[in-house]
Design an enzyme around this catalytic site. Structure first.
Site, short mmCIF file in Angstrom:
data_model
loop_
_atom_site.label_atom_id
_atom_site.label_comp_id
_atom_site.label_asym_id
_atom_site.label_seq_id
_atom_site.Cartn_x
_atom_site.Cartn_y
_atom_site.Cartn_z
N SER A 106 17.72 16.36 53.78
CA SER A 106 18.69 15.36 53.11
C SER A 106 18.62 15.80 51.72
O SER A 106 17.53 16.02 51.36
CB SER A 106 18.21 14.00 53.01
OG SER A 106 19.72 13.65 51.49
N TYR A 129 25.56 18.01 49.78
CA TYR A 129 26.44 16.97 49.39
C TYR A 129 27.32 18.12 49.04
O TYR A 129 27.63 18.73 48.61
CB TYR A 129 26.68 15.44 49.47
CG TYR A 129 26.21 14.88 50.29
CD1 TYR A 129 26.83 14.41 51.16
CD2 TYR A 129 24.75 14.18 49.29
CE1 TYR A 129 25.99 12.57 52.06
CE2 TYR A 129 24.41 13.86 50.73
CZ TYR A 129 24.69 12.15 52.08
OH TYR A 129 24.10 11.94 52.43
N THR A 155 28.06 17.85 54.33
CA THR A 155 28.23 16.76 55.19
C THR A 155 29.91 16.65 53.91
O THR A 155 29.54 16.75 52.88
CB THR A 155 27.37 15.43 54.05
OG1 THR A 155 26.29 15.74 55.63
CG2 THR A 155 27.69 14.53 54.96
N LYS A 251 28.87 18.48 58.97
CA LYS A 251 28.99 17.48 59.41
C LYS A 251 29.43 16.51 58.60
O LYS A 251 30.27 16.52 57.67
CB LYS A 251 27.39 17.13 59.09
CG LYS A 251 26.90 15.62 59.63
CD LYS A 251 25.73 15.51 58.59
CE LYS A 251 24.85 13.84 59.87
NZ LYS A 251 25.37 13.08 58.87
N HIS A 275 29.50 9.11 60.20
CA HIS A 275 27.95 8.63 59.19
C HIS A 275 27.04 7.40 59.61
O HIS A 275 27.29 6.58 59.14
CB HIS A 275 28.31 8.56 57.87
CG HIS A 275 27.68 8.67 56.63
ND1 HIS A 275 28.41 10.09 55.96
CD2 HIS A 275 26.82 8.09 56.44
CE1 HIS A 275 27.23 10.76 55.18
NE2 HIS A 275 26.65 9.19 55.08
#
Length: 377
Positions: A106, A129, A155, A251, A275
């Site tokens: 992440s 992100y 994401t 994603k 999510h």
């Protein structure tokens, strides 16, 4: 506690973790309807039992983005994984590598990219992100490539954080949060020693490396809220597609038209995901959304799915609904919290065992033979 199935790890994690951490990973948005439906809708998917199909030679292996995986599973990107076990991202990466699958690191991991990739015997994946600070995004991508990471998971379903009310109740956020977390840690001495004391530094390793100063847990929620970018569009991602030379996975797709947009954009894969029910409560479960998306783009890109997958049987169900592979999120965090690297490795063994049982009893000898013909409609 005796662990005999993948779902046993949730209760083991609840016992070990301070409540603010357990509820952070366990909770969802608003009234958590989508969170519940992710699990219940998937569990209601019925399979056709077949007999006398000669499945003695059975294989779980699959090809994904130029790599042979031992089974069609990846560990999903989960923020703060390093708070669930001592240097948790490193332990999870080792377990995943040992079982022949990738960990997805992440953006908001505790352990930085370099530490985790160095600990893994195979390339990990990296998740990014959409953020207002494009300098951070470029820095993270450069560091990922320098570390030898080839697969990017981007994401896109978090232009703003969801309304996660459990966090305020548990002490992750809200009034007197720091004091409440400290008190909870005192009441969970095993975690306090293993992670609280021995697992330092407790900061967001990738963000700290960019800022040149620690980004502590106290800054986590505020940093996220201030840096997510609701103005993002497909056009804004073009520079990333041009910059990143390896496979790129989008994603957070839950609509067939967005999946078609991902094809037009040039993505190599998508993750059908809500999510984990942590963003917009009331949207469809992944199990309900996946077939329509598979009908729209199957064969044009790889389709992964997450949200609600708790077992090897659930993996087979998602593959039958149209996924090429799945991502495990909560399931592996529960195992990591309960047993560290050994817990994640054991979870993956249990998942593989359940997959073999399900494939044997449905007559599928390979991952490629798992399709909608296996569904009892």
């Amino acid at each position: 506690m005796i662990i005999s199935s993948p779902t046993d790890y949730r209760e083991a994690a609840r016992r070990r973790l301070p409540p603010f951490l357990f509820h952070y990973i366990d909770g969802g948005a608003n009234a958590e309807h989508t969170l519940k439906h992710n699990v219940s809708d998937l569990s209601e998917i019925a399979l056709r039992q077949r007999v006398l199909k000669n499945v003695e030679s059975l294989s779980l292996t699959t090809e994904l983005f130029g790599r042979t995986l031992a089974m069609p599973v990846a560990l999903a990107p989960v923020g703060l994984t390093g708070m669930y076990a001592r240097r948790g991202e490193v332990q999870a990466a080792r377990a995943a590598t040992a079982r022949g699958i990738p960990l997805t690191l992440s953006t908001v991991s505790v352990c930085p990219i370099e530490e985790v990739q160095k600990a893994s015997a195979a390339p990990i994946w990296f998740q990014l992100y959409v953020l207002k600070d494009r300098g951070f995004m470029k820095n993270a991508l450069e560091r990922a490539m320098a570390a030898g990471i080839t697969t990017l998971v981007f994401t896109v379903d978090m232009p703003t954080p969801g309304s996660r009310y459990r966090d305020a109740h548990s002490g992750m956020s809200g009034p007197n949060a720091a004091f409440r977390r400290m008190l909870q840690a005192v009441l969970h001495p095993q975690w306090a020693f293993d992670v609280g004391l021995m697992g330092r530094p407790h900061d967001l390793g990738n963000i700290s490396a960019y800022r040149g100063q620690p980004t502590k847990l106290e800054d986590y929620i505020g940093w996220l809220a201030n840096n997510f970018d609701p103005s993002i569009s497909w056009k804004d991602l073009e520079w990333i597609r041009d910059f990143w030379k390896g496979p790129m996975i989008i994603k957070g797709i839950l609509d067939a038209e967005d999946a078609r947009d991902a094809v037009r954009f040039g993505a190599d894969g998508i993750v059908v995901s809500n999510h984990g029910g942590r963003q917009l409560d009331g949207v469809r479960s992944t199990a309900r959304a996946l077939p329509e998306i598979a009908d729209a783009v199957k064969g044009e890109m790889k389709i992964l799915a997450d949200s609600g997958i708790r077992s090897g049987l659930d993996v087979v169900r998602m593959l039958a609904l149209g996924a090429d592979a799945v991502m495990l999120g909560r399931a592996f965090i529960y195992a990591l919290a309960a047993g560290g690297e050994a817990g994640v490795a054991n979870l993956l063994d249990l998942v593989a065992k359940e997959m073999r049982v399900a494939m044997t009893l449905t007559g599928a000898r390979s991952i490629g033979e798992i399709d909608r013909n296996m569904l009892a409609l």
